[in-house]
Scaffold this motif. Structure first.
Motif, mmCIF file in Angstrom:
data_model
loop_
_atom_site.group_PDB
_atom_site.id
_atom_site.type_symbol
_atom_site.label_atom_id
_atom_site.label_comp_id
_atom_site.label_asym_id
_atom_site.label_seq_id
_atom_site.Cartn_x
_atom_site.Cartn_y
_atom_site.Cartn_z
ATOM 1 N N SER A 62 0.830 -1.203 0.000
ATOM 2 C CA SER A 62 0.000 0.000 0.000
ATOM 3 C C SER A 62 0.865 1.254 0.000
ATOM 4 O O SER A 62 2.035 1.216 0.367
ATOM 5 C CB SER A 62 -0.884 0.014 1.247
ATOM 6 O OG SER A 62 -1.685 -1.139 1.289
ATOM 7 N N LEU A 63 0.257 2.342 -0.392
ATOM 8 C CA LEU A 63 0.945 3.629 -0.373
ATOM 9 C C LEU A 63 1.127 4.081 1.066
ATOM 10 O O LEU A 63 0.242 3.904 1.900
ATOM 11 C CB LEU A 63 0.151 4.659 -1.174
ATOM 12 C CG LEU A 63 -0.040 4.308 -2.650
ATOM 13 C CD1 LEU A 63 -0.970 5.302 -3.328
ATOM 14 C CD2 LEU A 63 1.300 4.243 -3.375
ATOM 15 N N ASP A 64 2.284 4.681 1.352
ATOM 16 C CA ASP A 64 2.626 5.087 2.715
ATOM 17 C C ASP A 64 2.414 6.570 2.971
ATOM 18 O O ASP A 64 2.138 6.968 4.097
ATOM 19 C CB ASP A 64 4.099 4.758 3.007
ATOM 20 C CG ASP A 64 4.406 3.296 2.773
ATOM 21 O OD1 ASP A 64 3.710 2.456 3.361
ATOM 22 O OD2 ASP A 64 5.325 2.995 1.991
ATOM 23 N N ALA A 65 2.621 7.386 1.947
ATOM 24 C CA ALA A 65 2.523 8.841 2.112
ATOM 25 C C ALA A 65 1.785 9.413 0.917
ATOM 26 O O ALA A 65 1.820 8.857 -0.184
ATOM 27 C CB ALA A 65 3.914 9.458 2.237
ATOM 28 N N LEU A 66 1.129 10.546 1.144
ATOM 29 C CA LEU A 66 0.337 11.190 0.108
ATOM 30 C C LEU A 66 0.289 12.677 0.412
ATOM 31 O O LEU A 66 0.054 13.064 1.560
ATOM 32 C CB LEU A 66 -1.079 10.602 0.100
ATOM 33 C CG LEU A 66 -2.106 11.133 -0.883
ATOM 34 C CD1 LEU A 66 -1.679 10.844 -2.321
ATOM 35 C CD2 LEU A 66 -3.467 10.500 -0.614
ATOM 36 N N ALA A 67 0.553 13.515 -0.600
ATOM 37 C CA ALA A 67 0.513 14.964 -0.401
ATOM 38 C C ALA A 67 -0.089 15.632 -1.628
ATOM 39 O O ALA A 67 0.208 15.254 -2.764
ATOM 40 C CB ALA A 67 1.916 15.507 -0.148
ATOM 41 N N SER A 105 12.804 3.589 3.207
ATOM 42 C CA SER A 105 11.361 3.818 3.232
ATOM 43 C C SER A 105 11.038 5.291 3.454
ATOM 44 O O SER A 105 11.480 5.898 4.431
ATOM 45 C CB SER A 105 10.716 2.983 4.329
ATOM 46 O OG SER A 105 10.783 1.624 3.992
ATOM 47 N N ILE A 106 10.245 5.834 2.535
ATOM 48 C CA ILE A 106 9.773 7.219 2.652
ATOM 49 C C ILE A 106 8.652 7.245 3.681
ATOM 50 O O ILE A 106 7.729 6.427 3.634
ATOM 51 C CB ILE A 106 9.283 7.744 1.296
ATOM 52 C CG1 ILE A 106 10.452 7.784 0.302
ATOM 53 C CG2 ILE A 106 8.634 9.111 1.430
ATOM 54 C CD1 ILE A 106 10.047 8.038 -1.138
ATOM 55 N N THR A 107 8.742 8.191 4.621
ATOM 56 C CA THR A 107 7.734 8.277 5.675
ATOM 57 C C THR A 107 6.763 9.437 5.489
ATOM 58 O O THR A 107 5.646 9.383 5.987
ATOM 59 C CB THR A 107 8.404 8.419 7.045
ATOM 60 O OG1 THR A 107 9.304 9.540 7.015
ATOM 61 C CG2 THR A 107 9.166 7.157 7.426
ATOM 62 N N VAL A 121 11.034 15.137 1.359
ATOM 63 C CA VAL A 121 10.626 13.794 1.773
ATOM 64 C C VAL A 121 11.496 13.373 2.957
ATOM 65 O O VAL A 121 12.666 13.741 3.042
ATOM 66 C CB VAL A 121 10.724 12.753 0.627
ATOM 67 C CG1 VAL A 121 9.731 13.068 -0.473
ATOM 68 C CG2 VAL A 121 12.117 12.654 0.076
ATOM 69 N N THR A 122 10.892 12.613 3.867
ATOM 70 C CA THR A 122 11.623 12.087 5.019
ATOM 71 C C THR A 122 11.741 10.576 4.888
ATOM 72 O O THR A 122 10.936 9.926 4.216
ATOM 73 C CB THR A 122 10.919 12.437 6.347
ATOM 74 O OG1 THR A 122 9.582 11.919 6.318
ATOM 75 C CG2 THR A 122 10.891 13.937 6.590
#
Length: 177
Positions: A62-67, A105-107, A121-122
């Motif tokens: 699944s997708l982890d981050a969304l902006a 992994s992008i948080t 991105v973190t």
């Protein structure tokens, strides 16, 4: 708050499930428009009554981050593990913009309040110097932005809406700017 109902049946009916903390983002000017990150990005224009898939990723998980850009909602960024995607046209086409980023992994993804192409991105993990990266051209190129951050997982980041463009990073221990 006296009653609640689920708003994710369209995604589940399509066989998609969200991450442990599924990203949901409200459109910056229209509260009836929401975006959700499951295996793909989904959009509703009616407050969650019906959803449309606006991406077609072939990723696992699944997708982890969304902006969503506050200044131009056609710019949407999302990530799955170490892969980040971008659309500049509201989801009609997506590009993988991961080149130049570490395989961590992008948080979290943050977008500048007035420039949809300036992003941060973190990253999680304990790889020194690889906590935050930034781009001023919508992810075409990336620059390390970790500075003197401690070697701890970076969990979130935000750019303030002031003239100094102050950036705050939330780490496992503490908030840094």
């Amino acid at each position: 708050g006296s009653s609640f109902s689920d708003i994710y049946s369209d995604m589940q009916n399509a066989g998609e499930y969200g991450a442990w903390v599924t990203p949901f983002v409200i459109h910056p000017t229209n509260p009836d428009i929401l975006y959700a990150g499951y295996k793909n990005v989904w959009q509703t224009d009616d407050g969650g009554n019906s959803w449309s898939r606006i991406s077609s990723f072939s990723t696992s998980g699944s997708l982890d981050a969304l902006a969503i850009s506050p200044s131009n909602p056609d710019y949407i960024y999302t990530s799955n593990n170490s892969t980040i995607y971008r659309t500049k046209n509201g989801g009609s086409t997506w590009n993988n913009i991961s080149s130049g980023l570490p395989s961590l992994s992008i948080t979290y993804i943050a977008i500048h309040p007035t420039n949809p192409e300036k992003i941060w991105v973190t990253f999680s993990g304990y790889t020194a110097g690889k906590k935050v990266y930034t781009s001023s051209n919508a992810g075409s190129t990336w620059i390390p932005f970790s500075g003197t951050l401690p070697n701890l997982p970076a969990n979130c980041i935000v750019c303030s809406n002031d003239s100094n463009e102050t950036v705050y990073a939330g780490m496992d221990v503490g908030v840094y700017y």
